[in-house]
Enzyme design. Structure first.
Site, PDB file in Angstrom:
ATOM      1  N   HIS A 141     -53.278  19.008   4.168  1.00  0.00           N
ATOM      2  CA  HIS A 141     -52.728  17.820   4.076  1.00  0.00           C
ATOM      3  C   HIS A 141     -53.941  16.567   4.376  1.00  0.00           C
ATOM      4  CE1 HIS A 141     -48.677  19.122   4.083  1.00  0.00           C
ATOM      5  NE2 HIS A 141     -48.217  17.819   3.907  1.00  0.00           N
ATOM      6  N   GLN A 196       0.642  -1.156  -0.043  1.00  0.00           N
ATOM      7  CA  GLN A 196      -0.099  -0.046   0.009  1.00  0.00           C
ATOM      8  C   GLN A 196       0.805   1.075   0.090  1.00  0.00           C
ATOM      9  OE1 GLN A 196      -2.800  -1.640  -0.555  1.00  0.00           O
ATOM     10  NE2 GLN A 196      -3.567   0.270   0.070  1.00  0.00           N
ATOM     11  N   GLU A 219      -9.737   1.625   5.250  1.00  0.00           N
ATOM     12  CA  GLU A 219     -10.114   1.625   3.663  1.00  0.00           C
ATOM     13  C   GLU A 219      -9.754  -0.423   3.502  1.00  0.00           C
ATOM     14  OE1 GLU A 219      -8.923   2.487  -0.979  1.00  0.00           O
ATOM     15  OE2 GLU A 219      -7.489   2.747   0.584  1.00  0.00           O
ATOM     16  N   HIS A 220      -8.673  -0.765   3.717  1.00  0.00           N
ATOM     17  CA  HIS A 220      -8.517  -1.969   3.661  1.00  0.00           C
ATOM     18  C   HIS A 220      -7.940  -2.674   5.016  1.00  0.00           C
ATOM     19  CE1 HIS A 220      -7.318  -0.125  -0.125  1.00  0.00           C
ATOM     20  NE2 HIS A 220      -7.814  -1.247  -0.787  1.00  0.00           N
ATOM     21  N   ASP A 280      -7.256  -5.923  -4.943  1.00  0.00           N
ATOM     22  CA  ASP A 280      -6.959  -4.828  -5.929  1.00  0.00           C
ATOM     23  C   ASP A 280      -7.363  -5.258  -7.261  1.00  0.00           C
ATOM     24  OD1 ASP A 280      -6.526  -3.019  -3.983  1.00  0.00           O
ATOM     25  OD2 ASP A 280      -4.125  -3.126  -4.450  1.00  0.00           O
ATOM     26  N   HIS A 302       1.874   3.154  -3.309  1.00  0.00           N
ATOM     27  CA  HIS A 302       0.734   3.985  -4.035  1.00  0.00           C
ATOM     28  C   HIS A 302       0.987   5.426  -4.031  1.00  0.00           C
ATOM     29  CE1 HIS A 302      -2.513   1.447  -5.278  1.00  0.00           C
ATOM     30  NE2 HIS A 302      -2.448   0.649  -4.230  1.00  0.00           N
ATOM     31  N   GLU A 345     -49.580  18.199  12.882  1.00  0.00           N
ATOM     32  CA  GLU A 345     -48.583  19.172  12.544  1.00  0.00           C
ATOM     33  C   GLU A 345     -48.868  20.427  12.048  1.00  0.00           C
ATOM     34  OE1 GLU A 345     -46.596  16.502   9.779  1.00  0.00           O
ATOM     35  OE2 GLU A 345     -45.470  15.378  11.301  1.00  0.00           O
TER      36      GLU A 345
END
Length: 450
Positions: A434, A271, A341-342, A375, A274, A429
């Protein structure tokens, strides 16, 4: 090279206090946002001309056209190394197997006799996909974005990737995205490809451009990129859908004394190569393993590539560390707070430990499921949440490209049966109109409930 954080002895803090003790890369999207804003608006107003100008400014390439000719896609596939083609085809095949199973079916629920709610799943109409092309080139990211979009049923798919500088005099690929990116597009049947990178590519998809190289606006933009891509996604959130603001890549390894230090070190390095901001974190209750991993790092780094420009800065940066804990229970709390992430689990009974993890983009179980497999060829998707976002977000999938729409179908009798509840809630409400919308259907009287 890699620092240590010792969390042994005292009780671990809760929530944000624990997260604050853990390493993390600095990734200031908000600061980048101010710089990408004028770029995005320039593309809005000048379209293709702005894309050409930014390609020369940022990529060092003077473009003749932004859209990649169909011939270039065909030629890239014809010239692709046969072994690379075979590997890409196998990656596509496995990704399709997994993502095809993620499709959702229309489902109708009978709420009451005569009253149903149907949830149908509709793909977004058009997506713009981004494939990075800076320090490294990622045809694998083309696969990870295109396959789930196709399996979701997206009808219109366009892809953008930065233009590459000519590698030698007379290089016909100069000014185009990397040929392996183009070959991957050809394998996947994506023929709408643009030589555009960074924030300007996201702006192209968000606003659309006109002219011979015009790009129709997209409903959604996905794909990993640098901080400028992330900032542009933030800028356009609300106008378009996005997958995530991807930050620097991360790996966390939860390991005990049963782990092989050579495996752990190799995965941390994988990693780190990268990007200088890539994060590599080992969480362990074994100081002996930590010592051996650090020794392996020294040995393995000496025999690899991208050492000074990526791996050493990544491993020695504030985003990477060996975190010592009292036991696997504490380790689980740490990795859940980190939300990698991993996440690799290299412990005794790794599957059971992995099953207890709550926050991770993807989990890799045991010694034979390294992140590198994910990957490329596990079949899983590698576009995953970073920066701790795994506590609330998922990786890219077929669902990312689908919208759930509820279809409400009630008969007269079914509506009459519930009208008094609707009127009561509307008046509670202070929204009497409505309730009036129902009364109008029954002569302005509330039907008696059965």
């Amino acid at each position: 090279m890699i620092s240590r954080i010792d969390l042994r002895g005292d009780a671990l803090p809760e929530g944000g206090a624990l997260r604050d003790l853990l390493p993390r890369a600095e990734f200031d999207v908000e600061a980048a946002l101010e710089k990408v804003r004028p770029i995005c608006e320039d593309v809005h107003h000048r379209g293709t001309a702005a894309l050409v100008e930014y390609a020369e400014k940022f990529d060092g390439v003077k473009l003749e056209r932004v859209r990649v000719p169909a011939k270039a896609l065909t030629e890239a596939l014809e010239q692709l190394d046969p072994q690379v083609r075979a590997a890409l085809e196998e990656s596509i095949r496995r990704a399709r197997i997994v993502h095809r199973e993620q499709r959702r079916e229309t489902h109708t629920t009978q709420v009451v006799p005569g009253g149903t709610v149907t949830e149908k799943w509709v793909p977004v109409e058009r997506v713009g996909l981004y494939a990075p092309g800076g320090r490294s080139v990622y045809p694998s990211s083309v696969i990870m974005n295109v396959v789930p979009a196709q399996e979701a049923g997206v009808e219109s798919i366009a892809l953008a990737s930065p233009p590459q500088r000519p590698r030698f005099e007379g290089d016909t690929a100069g000014g185009l995205p990397h040929p392996t990116i183009l070959a991957a597009c050809a394998l996947l049947g994506v023929d709408e490809v643009y030589a555009a990178g960074g924030a300007q590519a996201v702006a192209m998809f968000a606003y659309g451009t006109t002219g011979p190289d015009g790009c129709a606006p997209a409903n959604m933009v996905t794909g990993p990129g640098n901080v400028w891509v992330a900032a542009a996604k933030r800028y356009f959130t609300g106008r378009i859908g996005i997958d995530t603001e991807a930050g620097p890549t991360e790996i966390a390894v939860l390991a005990d004394a049963t782990a092989d230090p050579a495996h752990v070190a190799a995965d941390l390095i994988s990693q780190a190569e990268h990007d200088p901001l890539a994060a590599a974190v080992l969480v362990t209750d074994s100081p002996e393993l930590a010592d051996k991993v650090e020794q392996e790092l020294e040995t393995q780094i000496a025999a690899t590539k991208h050492v000074e420009d990526r791996i050493v800065p990544a491993l020695s940066g504030k985003q990477s560390a060996v975190v010592l804990v009292d036991g696997i229970e504490e380790g689980l709390r740490v990795v859940d707070a980190y939300g990698a992430e991993h996440l690799e689990i290299q412990t005794a009974d790794a599957a059971a430990v992995a099953n207890r993890v709550r926050n991770a983009g993807a989990i890799f179980v045991g010694p034979w499921a390294p992140v590198s497999l994910g990957d490329y060829c596990a079949g899983s998707n590698h576009v995953l949440p970073t920066g701790g976002c795994a506590c609330h977000s998922s990786g890219l999938s077929v669902q990312s490209f689908l919208r759930g729409i509820h279809i409400v179908d009630y008969t007269r009798d079914a509506l009459a049966e519930v009208t008094h509840h609707v009127v009561t809630l509307a008046e509670a409400e202070d929204l009497p109109a409505h309730g009036a919308a129902l009364k109008a259907r029954f002569g302005w009287k509330v039907p008696e409930s059965k």
